[in-house]
Write a protein that holds these residues in place. Structure first.
Motif, PDB file in Angstrom:
ATOM      1  N   ALA A 247      -0.606   7.209   5.942  1.00 47.03           N
ATOM      2  CA  ALA A 247       0.240   6.070   5.566  1.00 47.03           C
ATOM      3  C   ALA A 247       0.718   5.337   6.809  1.00 47.03           C
TER       4      ALA A 247
ATOM      5  N   GLY B  28       7.296   5.144   4.105  1.00 43.91           N
ATOM      6  CA  GLY B  28       6.106   5.492   4.858  1.00 43.91           C
ATOM      7  C   GLY B  28       6.035   6.952   5.285  1.00 43.91           C
TER       8      GLY B  28
ATOM      9  N   THR C 195       4.665  -0.394  11.503  1.00 45.90           N
ATOM     10  CA  THR C 195       5.442  -1.544  11.032  1.00 45.90           C
ATOM     11  C   THR C 195       6.711  -1.686  11.857  1.00 45.90           C
TER      12      THR C 195
ATOM     13  N   MET D   9       0.365   3.310   2.660  1.00 40.86           N
ATOM     14  CA  MET D   9      -0.040   2.034   3.236  1.00 40.86           C
ATOM     15  C   MET D   9      -1.222   2.222   4.191  1.00 40.86           C
TER      16      MET D   9
ATOM     17  N   GLY E  41      -3.320  -0.928   4.855  1.00 43.13           N
ATOM     18  CA  GLY E  41      -3.236  -2.224   5.536  1.00 43.13           C
ATOM     19  C   GLY E  41      -4.504  -3.031   5.574  1.00 43.13           C
TER      20      GLY E  41
ATOM     21  N   VAL F  39       0.049   1.070  -1.831  1.00 46.56           N
ATOM     22  CA  VAL F  39       1.124   0.261  -1.260  1.00 46.56           C
ATOM     23  C   VAL F  39       0.619  -1.149  -0.985  1.00 46.56           C
TER      24      VAL F  39
ATOM     25  N   LEU G 299       2.236  -5.937   1.864  1.00 45.00           N
ATOM     26  CA  LEU G 299       1.854  -5.021   2.929  1.00 45.00           C
ATOM     27  C   LEU G 299       0.352  -4.765   3.007  1.00 45.00           C
ATOM     28  N   LEU G 300      -0.431  -5.490   2.225  1.00 42.28           N
ATOM     29  CA  LEU G 300      -1.881  -5.290   2.228  1.00 42.28           C
ATOM     30  C   LEU G 300      -2.571  -6.614   2.512  1.00 42.28           C
TER      31      LEU G 300
ATOM     32  N   GLU H  63       2.579  -3.657  -8.352  1.00 40.40           N
ATOM     33  CA  GLU H  63       1.283  -3.219  -7.818  1.00 40.40           C
ATOM     34  C   GLU H  63       0.289  -2.948  -8.934  1.00 40.40           C
TER      35      GLU H  63
ATOM     36  N   CYS I  52       7.114   5.925  -1.939  1.00 44.09           N
ATOM     37  CA  CYS I  52       6.546   6.850  -0.949  1.00 44.09           C
ATOM     38  C   CYS I  52       7.051   8.266  -1.202  1.00 44.09           C
TER      39      CYS I  52
END
Length: 516
Positions: free
Chosen positions: A14, A23, A46, A84, A86, A111, A120-121, A145, A221
């Protein structure tokens, strides 16, 4: 496969949150809170706090692959939580690693949108993410999501959310945790759905109350990593969700105590720090049983058990065993009466009291009957066969043997502790081990052509009786519940008491060979 009683080794893949609420940082706290050993492969860095994300840096995918290889080449991974990632390159790297290693538990929290609303993607990563989803055993999207994955509007009702979760499950082949946290209202339900499950699409649905707090940073998370950890322990998604949801509700309720940040603060992962790790129903008892696997194997291998099954056990040995058992039951009945007195509920009090009565009346009848029919083999006070005429009562003239005395003294010491949980654990092996040995002997005995003429058939039949089996199940359930309520220190004392009683059970079965 669940490793009963073992510490799960859980890898989080993550992003990092420097403020500690989401995270990798939240994952490691959750894993530790649920009794696991946490590891981390960082897929993204991040810059964020409780008010939002200000920057994202993604290391090269080759470095993520190196982290994954370094961990899995050395450490057996029991569960993986994916958060996450990314970028498309990071997602493809994780997918390739999963296809090679095939971890037994994979929870994917897709995420895409933070609690603060930040995306966040990367836009070009959604196609890669869609290909990754089928690699997971469980998906845990929040409702925004879930809508993004399906390219649909965000569900506005719980019924719409369940239907959307089932569509995602059908599309991916993975189970989906549908979460009601983003819905309006006081209720906050969660449901496990699997469109392809043979028992039906809804595996579990658990209601819940909405906790009045703005401290929701990292809840997704925390929940997903906790679920992965508990699933590695239990092997049962429904049980894992039940204990994890209860823990998270407590973490949200206690979050104000942290006083972290001026936005959406984190949950309090260790709100239960003074208590033991939260356990699912049955999990503590299963771990006790796993603890004594070696002792149980040794009991199965004893000559006493083999000769009892074959009907070749010398009568003097069996008589010594029964007389010692009768003497033991007299002490055990006092112990069960003490368990009853300490029990926290009327149901438990009545159960243990009935057990104390059974020791003196129901189970002792077998000893009286057999020994009265075989008077010439009743041991005397020295433990040697002696003449004893039937009196219509128990033909027992022996004093407590060394094993019997040590076992009863151990139980009385546990009774003196004043702990219901410890004493219940000490008393449990006399139920559980006897029930298991009796059931195994009975299943083989019933298949014998000469079963009706077996000299010890009555004893074998008694301990395979369904009433005794049901009493054993209840004793296990009550002890398990006591263990789940107990502190970490008291749980350890329960384990020690249970193990000691189990060893005495082994010695009790072997005592006739050494003392008769």
């Amino acid at each position: 496969m669940a490793r009963a009683g073992a510490i799960p080794r859980v890898l989080s893949i993550a992003g990092s949150d420097p403020s500690g609420g989401a995270g990798i940082q939240a994952d490691l706290k959750s894993i530790a809170a649920m009794g696991g050993y946490g590891m981390a492969a960082i897929a993204a860095l991040t810059a964020q706090n409780t008010r939002g994300v200000t920057a994202v840096h993604t290391p090269p995918a080759e470095f993520l692959a190196a982290q994954l290889e370094a961990v899995s080449s050395d450490i057996e991974v029991d569960a993986v939580k994916i958060g996450m990632l990314g970028t498309a390159e990071a997602i493809r790297t994780v997918r390739a690693w999963l296809e090679r290693t095939r971890p037994p538990v994979v929870v994917l929290d897709p995420v895409m949108i933070a609690t603060s609303g930040d995306r966040l993607l990367a836009d070009d990563a959604e196609e890669a993410l869609a290909a990754l989803l089928p690699q997971a055993h469980l998906l845990t999207p929040n409702l925004p999501e879930l809508a993004a994955l399906l390219k649909e509007p965000v569900p506005a009702t719980w019924e719409e959310a369940l239907a959307a979760g089932l569509r995602l499950s059908e599309r991916t082949g993975s189970a989906v945790l549908v979460k009601g946290g983003h819905l309006d209202g006081a209720d906050c339900p969660d449901a496990l759905v699997d469109a392809r499950h043979e028992d039906g699409p809804v595996l579990a649905e658990i209601g819940g109350r909405r906790v009045a707090t703005q401290n929701t940073h990292g809840t997704g998370c925390s929940l997903s990593s906790a679920l992965a950890t508990v699933q590695a322990r239990t092997g049962d998604w429904a049980r894992s969700l039940a204990v994890t949801k209860e823990w998270l509700e407590g973490a949200l309720t206690a979050s104000d105590r942290l006083e972290v940040g001026r936005g959406h603060g984190p949950v309090h992962h260790f709100h239960h720090a003074e208590a033991a790790v939260p356990l699912a129903p049955g999990e503590f008892a299963e771990s006790l049983w796993a603890d004594i696997a070696k002792v149980r194997a040794e009991i199965d291998a004893l000559p006493f058990v083999a000769e009892l099954e074959a009907g070749t056990l010398p009568e003097a040995h069996f008589a010594y065993y029964l007389t010692q058992d009768a003497l033991y039951l007299n002490g055990y009945s006092r112990v069960l009466a003490r368990v009853s007195a300490l029990a926290p509920t009327e149901e438990e009090q009545l159960f243990w009291a009935e057990g104390a009565h059974a020791c003196l009346e129901v189970e002792a009848e077998l000893h009286r009957t057999w020994l009265s029919r075989h008077p010439t083999v009743a041991p005397d006070a020295a433990g040697s066969p002696a003449e004893a005429a039937p009196t219509g009562g128990r033909a027992v003239t022996a004093a407590q043997g060394p094993v019997t005395k040590a076992y009863v003294d151990h139980l009385l010491a546990a009774s003196a502790s004043g702990s219901y949980a410890v004493l219940a654990a000490a008393a449990l092996p006399c139920y559980w081990i006897y029930a298991e040995v009796g059931a195994a002997l009975h299943s083989r005995h019933a298949a014998r052509s000469d079963a009706a003429d077996h000299p010890y058939g009555a004893w074998i039949g008694t301990y395979a009786d369904e009433r005794f089996a049901e009493a054993t199940r209840r004793a296990i359930a009550f002890t398990d519940a006591a263990g789940r309520r107990a502190s970490a220190g008291e749980q350890e004392a329960m384990r020690e008491a249970f193990m000691a009683s189990s060893v005495y059970e082994r010695e009790f079965f072997d005592a006739p060979r050494r003392h008769a």
